[in-house]
Enzyme design. Structure first.
Site, PDB file in Angstrom:
ATOM      1  CB  CYS A  90       3.231   0.664  -0.020  1.00 21.89           C
ATOM      2  SG  CYS A  90       3.567  -1.134   1.026  1.00 21.89           S
TER       3      CYS A  90
ATOM      4  CB  CYS B  22       9.453  -4.591  -2.087  1.00 24.52           C
ATOM      5  SG  CYS B  22       7.591  -4.260  -2.064  1.00 24.52           S
TER       6      CYS B  22
END
Length: 389
Positions: A115, A212
């Site tokens: 990410c 997440c």
């Protein structure tokens, strides 16, 4: 009043636009507050990374519905513009799909590295440029400082327990020129104190804990939905060839795992290797976990000399093979097939393909990050079953 960190930018603040990546948490909110209070032209940006409606009921996950709302409330409090960008499709492609594919192939991924490398830094930096920003600032706990030659270097954070340099090893030298990490020289307690001073509504918000996009930490649910073959059962095989039982799918196992094997043996056994092609989980005694050398791929190098020179000189480094491990002494070299390798001075346990091998210049709390790569293979100290029997 809490001491403010050095914001480390060039030019007049009023004419310098800074985009702040705002997750809705206290750290990135304080970063926005620091630049806003110092008179910078601040723009807050929050990334919608997945279907936040599905995750809105959860606490402890980045950029769910509540987090987007919190970020917008912080921006309103600070009087700065705030935008929510739909990065869902690129996040799925660059992070979630890779995450599932890695587990299906028997390796253990680090989605936060992917990410940071792609969505947050590569793509968000491009967006910041489109918005006319000179800098992109984030709430990561890592220090960025100017080097004598004019480049910038990354260093471990002042608060060792918060240091995130391991997850940022793939940040390139070019990206560092435009990235700023003002919390790298601060402690969490001071960050929360600043949040209270700034009157931010997230001053007491708990820190995020889970990956997440993984509901409640149940990553297997995500993997099985995208790559159902990772849930196919298979054999648990001892290093000596004995079949000891059945496993629930390779996605449930990682190198060094002891608990949850579901087999009864007189001695403790650990996962030593995962052969996804054969749907086998291979186990053995703890001695078989010790690794003396690691080959790495997708290397990002931030050192002072070219990486090829560092390999040729067999440069001394310190390495972390897991985020929670301290750096240990090693040296660089080339494997017999020419790929970059790291030779460890003392054997390390639990070295898993897919994880990161991160390089530092020393083992101290203020060590400089030299880069790193993805672990491809690990050479065990014990070369035969007899040696670990």
């Amino acid at each position: 009043m809490t001491d403010l960190p050095l914001l480390d930018t060039d030019g007049d603040p009023a004419s310098t636009r800074v985009v702040v990546a705002m997750s809705g948490g206290v750290d990135s909110s304080v970063v926005a507050g620091l630049y806003a209070r110092a008179g910078y032209d601040v723009v807050g940006v929050t990334l919608q990374l997945y279907d936040h409606g599905e995750a809105a009921h959860r606490r402890g996950a980045c950029c769910a519905g509540q987090d987007i709302y919190d970020a917008s409330e912080v921006a309103r409090t600070l009087g700065i513009p705030h935008y929510v960008l739909d990065y869902e499709s690129r996040f799925k492609e660059e992070v979630i799909d890779r995450f599932a594919a890695s587990y299906a192939s028997g390796v253990t991924p680090i989605p936060c590295v992917d990410c940071n490398r792609t969505v947050k830094f590569r793509d968000l930096l491009a967006t910041a440029e489109e918005l006319g920003a000179r800098y992109l600032a984030t709430g990561h706990y890592v220090a960025s400082r100017a080097l004598p030659d004019g480049r910038r270097g990354l260093y471990r954070a002042a608060e060792e327990a918060r240091d995130q340099s391991y997850f940022l090893y793939a940040t390139t030298a070019a990206q560092l020129e435009r990235l700023r990490f003002p919390l790298g020289e601060m402690r969490k307690a001071d960050v929360r104190a600043l949040a209270a001073e700034f009157g931010l509504p997230v001053a007491d918000k708990p820190d995020s804990q889970d990956i997440c996009f993984v509901p409640g930490g149940d990553y297997a649910q995500v993997v099985q939905r995208l790559r159902p073959e990772a849930a196919e059962p298979g054999d648990i095989v001892h290093l000596d060839g004995r079949v000891l039982g059945r496993h629930r799918g390779v996605m449930h196992y990682t190198i060094g795992q002891r608990k949850g094997l579901g087999i009864a043996t007189p001695e403790p056994l650990y996962v030593i290797a995962i052969d996804a092609a054969r749907q086998q989980v291979r186990v053995g005694p703890r001695a078989a976990l010790s690794v003396s050398a690691i080959t790495i791929d997708d290397v990002n190098w931030l050192g002072d000399i070219p990486f090829t020179d560092a390999l040729a000189r067999q440069a001394d480094v310190y390495v972390k093979v897991r985020s929670t491990r301290p750096p240990v002494p090693a040296h660089l070299a080339r494997a017999t097939d020419g790929t970059p390798a790291v030779h460890l001075a003392v054997g390390e346990e639990g070295v898993a393909p897919g994880q990161a091998c991160v390089l530092y210049d020393d083992a101290g709390a203020a060590a400089r990050l030299l880069g790193g790569g993805t672990i491809m293979r690990a050479e065990r100290v014990a070369k035969s079953v007899a040696e670990v029997a």
